[in-house]
Design a protein around this motif. Structure first.
Motif: not given
Length: 129
Positions: A1-13, A100-107
């Motif tokens: 998750y940490i690697e995914w976060s580094k690549k995909n998350v600009k900022e945690y709000i 562990v891989e985040p699963v994303i939905r846009y609907e």
């Protein structure tokens, strides 16, 4: 998750903040809200399950409804943050998975409607009593 976060998350709000919707008469504590690198706001929900399930996205959409309407609150009920913009992604992170891989939905709107329908069904069945 940490690697995914580094690549995909600009900022945690925010993390572990409370939210509510007086009209639906629901409330909860969401895991995280983040601004992704693509400019989309996302609700992130961490789960111990081995995979992401539809119900988890419906729950996350419920948080999105509450956050967009009222913002975020501390545990003692103090307003701590108003979120500018709409939630555009729901992310479930199944930590029980072998990989562990985040699963994303846009609907988002479909899942929000699903949440509202679940609340209505819960009340129609009398489970709120």
């Amino acid at each position: 998750y940490i690697e995914w976060s580094k690549k995909n998350v600009k900022e945690y709000i925010a993390s572990e903040a409370n939210c509510y919707d007086e009209e639906l008469w629901v409330g909860g504590k969401m895991d995280a809200v983040a601004m992704l690198n693509d400019g989309k706001l996302a609700v992130i929900d961490f789960k111990s399950s081995k995979e992401a399930y539809t119900g988890q996205f419906i729950q996350s959409a419920g948080y999105a409804i509450q956050i967009e309407k009222n913002g975020l609150f501390s545990e003692d009920g103090n307003h701590c943050k108003k979120i500018d913009g709409k939630i555009e992604a729901l992310i479930v992170v199944p930590f029980g998975a072998e990989k562990v891989e985040p699963v994303i939905r846009y609907e988002i709107e479909n899942y929000k409607q699903g949440f509202k329908s679940c609340v209505l069904l819960y009340r129609l069945l009398g489970l709120d009593k």
